[in-house]
Design a protein around this motif. Structure first.
Motif, PDB file in Angstrom:
ATOM      1  N   LEU A  51     -36.700  -3.526   6.840  1.00  0.00           N
ATOM      2  CA  LEU A  51     -36.165  -2.524   7.761  1.00  0.00           C
ATOM      3  C   LEU A  51     -36.880  -2.591   9.104  1.00  0.00           C
ATOM      4  CD1 LEU A  51     -34.402   0.041   8.234  1.00  0.00           C
ATOM      5  CD2 LEU A  51     -36.335   1.367   7.338  1.00  0.00           C
ATOM      6  N   ARG A  52     -38.187  -2.809   9.069  1.00  0.00           N
ATOM      7  CA  ARG A  52     -38.969  -2.856  10.298  1.00  0.00           C
ATOM      8  C   ARG A  52     -38.682  -4.111  11.110  1.00  0.00           C
ATOM      9  NH1 ARG A  52     -45.170  -3.347   9.268  1.00  0.00           N
ATOM     10  NH2 ARG A  52     -44.812  -5.580   9.597  1.00  0.00           N
ATOM     11  N   GLU A  53     -38.582  -5.253  10.445  1.00  0.00           N
ATOM     12  CA  GLU A  53     -38.473  -6.522  11.157  1.00  0.00           C
ATOM     13  C   GLU A  53     -37.029  -6.950  11.415  1.00  0.00           C
ATOM     14  OE1 GLU A  53     -41.095  -7.336  12.320  1.00  0.00           O
ATOM     15  OE2 GLU A  53     -42.703  -6.749  10.969  1.00  0.00           O
ATOM     16  N   ARG A  54     -36.095  -6.576  10.518  1.00  0.00           N
ATOM     17  CA  ARG A  54     -34.690  -6.950  10.684  1.00  0.00           C
ATOM     18  C   ARG A  54     -34.494  -8.457  10.759  1.00  0.00           C
ATOM     19  NH1 ARG A  54     -31.481  -2.413   9.674  1.00  0.00           N
ATOM     20  NH2 ARG A  54     -32.255  -0.622  10.849  1.00  0.00           N
ATOM     21  N   ALA A 100     -35.403  -7.995  -1.266  1.00  0.00           N
ATOM     22  CA  ALA A 100     -35.480  -6.656  -0.676  1.00  0.00           C
ATOM     23  C   ALA A 100     -35.796  -6.742   0.809  1.00  0.00           C
ATOM     24  CB  ALA A 100     -36.531  -5.813  -1.398  1.00  0.00           C
ATOM     25  N   VAL A 101     -36.463  -7.820   1.227  1.00  0.00           N
ATOM     26  CA  VAL A 101     -36.734  -8.017   2.655  1.00  0.00           C
ATOM     27  C   VAL A 101     -35.427  -8.115   3.434  1.00  0.00           C
ATOM     28  CG1 VAL A 101     -37.706  -9.609   4.350  1.00  0.00           C
ATOM     29  CG2 VAL A 101     -38.969  -9.107   2.251  1.00  0.00           C
ATOM     30  N   GLU A 102     -34.498  -8.932   2.951  1.00  0.00           N
ATOM     31  CA  GLU A 102     -33.235  -9.126   3.655  1.00  0.00           C
ATOM     32  C   GLU A 102     -32.285  -7.954   3.442  1.00  0.00           C
ATOM     33  OE1 GLU A 102     -31.507 -12.939   3.182  1.00  0.00           O
ATOM     34  OE2 GLU A 102     -33.396 -14.016   3.460  1.00  0.00           O
ATOM     35  N   TRP A 103     -32.202  -7.462   2.217  1.00  0.00           N
ATOM     36  CA  TRP A 103     -31.308  -6.347   1.946  1.00  0.00           C
ATOM     37  C   TRP A 103     -31.802  -5.071   2.627  1.00  0.00           C
ATOM     38  CZ3 TRP A 103     -31.230  -7.845  -3.936  1.00  0.00           C
ATOM     39  CH2 TRP A 103     -30.450  -8.999  -4.083  1.00  0.00           C
ATOM     40  N   GLY A 104     -33.130  -4.897   2.714  1.00  0.00           N
ATOM     41  CA  GLY A 104     -33.672  -3.745   3.418  1.00  0.00           C
ATOM     42  C   GLY A 104     -33.427  -3.810   4.910  1.00  0.00           C
ATOM     43  N   GLY A 105     -33.283  -5.025   5.435  1.00  0.00           N
ATOM     44  CA  GLY A 105     -32.998  -5.182   6.853  1.00  0.00           C
ATOM     45  C   GLY A 105     -31.566  -4.876   7.232  1.00  0.00           C
ATOM     46  N   ALA A 106     -30.719  -4.606   6.227  1.00  0.00           N
ATOM     47  CA  ALA A 106     -29.304  -4.336   6.500  1.00  0.00           C
ATOM     48  C   ALA A 106     -28.962  -2.853   6.401  1.00  0.00           C
ATOM     49  CB  ALA A 106     -28.434  -5.119   5.517  1.00  0.00           C
ATOM     50  N   VAL A 107     -29.968  -1.984   6.193  1.00  0.00           N
ATOM     51  CA  VAL A 107     -29.692  -0.554   6.069  1.00  0.00           C
ATOM     52  C   VAL A 107     -30.112   0.172   7.344  1.00  0.00           C
ATOM     53  CG1 VAL A 107     -29.918  -0.611   3.570  1.00  0.00           C
ATOM     54  CG2 VAL A 107     -31.918  -0.063   4.960  1.00  0.00           C
TER      55      VAL A 107
END
Length: 464
Positions: free
Chosen positions: A108-111, A257-264
């Motif tokens: 989420l932080r880095e996107r 979760a790094v990539e999926w978290g970047g999509a929220v």
């Protein structure tokens, strides 16, 4: 050495996005980074969406995946339903708190995509090979598991319905090999004509149905009478061997979760997506698997569906439906393998990459290796639980930097973690057994990589 700093910037959309500031020296530029990291660094930031369409269905597809649950039942065949389920819930809670939340928050932080974010801990070249090429290769191994299970369950369903002789469905038979080759070809072709997105979209609708079907099958087994059993002799509710299997198997998808978290959109989406799609759905799925494993030979849920509890028609139908659902991750795996390999080796054209993808997906199933899911999970956890540990440590650093080349501290920490993770397999090669009283090897590997990386790597300095 030149560091490229990933820093949050405000945009018109919700949540932060990630940009790359100018390097602190003119000795290098982002164009000199290795190809996978460079191309993913230049990729556009995904448009944020809510947890119900991103994180929740992504992890729902992980925890209700039939091969994972079938291996879970077989790994815990000697345990009671209660011990199996409490062990799974403890593992899910640890995975959620110690890996999912930090990595989804980091995304989420880095996107940015996984290899770009991993370049902070491993260096750009280290991330290129470990979070890029190696990750794509292991995705194909799990994809081979998906195809192998799908073929086996589909043929078992036809046998249960009396449409196929049991001898025709034997693992080494020509029908199985033909079906493996056919489905592998279809999947590789679907990826080649860019149908991955459409298939993933359809599975977002199918996964909740598969979860309800799994819960319904477990409920039917309870109604028909399941041997619940009591506590184990030692009175413990934690099976360390089963913990090792679940933690190792989940280490690979938890990295996403790094990539999926970047999509929220925000941290609430991260929290809700994990609670609903990972913890809640996982608790229900593993409870259903624990119940079904009690009536299957050797703890196999696939065997449970062919037992008298369900009968030939209901059992055969369930096998066909779960076989269809088990196939879906292979499409994503083939796409990931193709994209990572073609970025790293641009000379691979369409025919070459398609043939290579076909062989990597087909050979493990043809040799019978794809059905050794516990061993695959153990090896996968040995390699990727330490990588998850490095990223957890990196999530506490502000700002995250892309380090060109290899990061010695990251590589050493990862390597030591891998040795811990592979220790049960290495012990077996010299005739010894991993002590049952020891903590799970993959969990030790992740913990060792976190501590060693924090010890060896100096804190990142913020750029003005």
């Amino acid at each position: 050495m030149v560091d490229y700093v990933l820093s949050a910037a405000t945009t018109q959309g919700p949540g932060p996005t990630t940009t790359v500031t100018s390097p602190t020296s003119t000795e290098a530029s982002p164009r000199e980074l290795p190809p996978v990291v460079r191309e993913l660094l230049d990729a556009p930031t995904p448009k944020p969406h809510g947890w119900a369409t991103t994180l929740a269905p992504a992890f729902l597809g992980v925890v209700v995946w039939f091969p994972l649950l079938d291996g879970f039942g077989q790994a815990g065949a000697s345990s009671t339903i209660l011990v199996r389920w409490t062990t799974a819930c403890i593992t899910l809670l640890i995975g959620y708190a110690l890996i999912y939340r930090p990595l989804a928050g980091l995304g989420l932080r880095e996107r940015k995509r996984l290899p770009v974010v991993a370049a902070g801990a491993l260096g750009a070249d280290g991330a290129e090979w470990l979070a890029g090429v190696l990750y794509g290769l292991f995705a194909a191994v799990w994809g081979s598991v998906a195809i192998g299970y799908s073929v086996r369950m589909t043929l078992d369903g036809l046998v249960a319905w009396g449409l196929l002789e049991p001898v025709a469905a034997r693992p080494e038979g020509p029908l199985v090999l033909t079906a493996l080759a056919f489905w592998t070809f279809i999947i590789v072709s679907a990826v080649g004509v860019n149908l991955t997105g459409a298939i993933v979209a359809m599975m977002k609708i199918y996964w909740p149905f598969a979860g309800l079907l799994l819960a319904g099958a477990a409920g039917w087994a309870v109604w028909r009478g399941v041997p619940w059993g009591g506590r184990t002799a030692g009175g413990t509710l934690l099976d360390l061997h089963l913990f090792q299997y679940v933690f190792s198997a989940l280490a690979f998808p938890l990295l996403m979760a790094v990539e999926w978290g970047g999509a929220v959109r925000d941290r609430r989406d991260v929290r809700m997506g994990g609670l609903v799609g990972f913890l809640g759905s996982g608790a229900v799925a593993f409870l259903a698997a624990s119940i079904l494993a009690a009536i299957g030979a050797g703890g196999s849920i696939r065997a449970a569906l062919t037992s008298q509890t369900f009968g030939p028609w209901a059992g055969g139908g369930l096998l066909l439906l779960f076989g269809l659902a088990s196939l879906a991750p292979a499409v994503y795996a083939a796409d990931l393998l193709r994209s990572r390999f073609r970025r790293h080796w641009p000379a691979l054209g369409n025919p070459d990459s398609a043939l290579l993808g076909f062989l990597i997906l087909f050979i493990p199933g043809a040799l019978g290796l794809a059905h050794r899911i516990e061993t695959i999970a153990e090896v996968s956890g040995a390699f990727f639980a330490p990588l998850a540990g490095l990223l957890v440590a990196e999530s506490r650093r502000q700002p995250t930097s892309i380090r060109p080349g290899w990061s010695t501290s990251g590589l050493v920490a990862w390597g030591v973690g891998v040795l811990f993770g592979l220790s049960p397999i290495l012990a077996q090669t010299v005739g010894n057994a991993w002590p049952a009283s020891f903590p799970p090897a993959s969990f030790l590997g992740a913990s060792a990589s976190v501590m060693l990386y924090q010890l060896l790597s100096p804190p990142a300095k913020a750029q003005p």
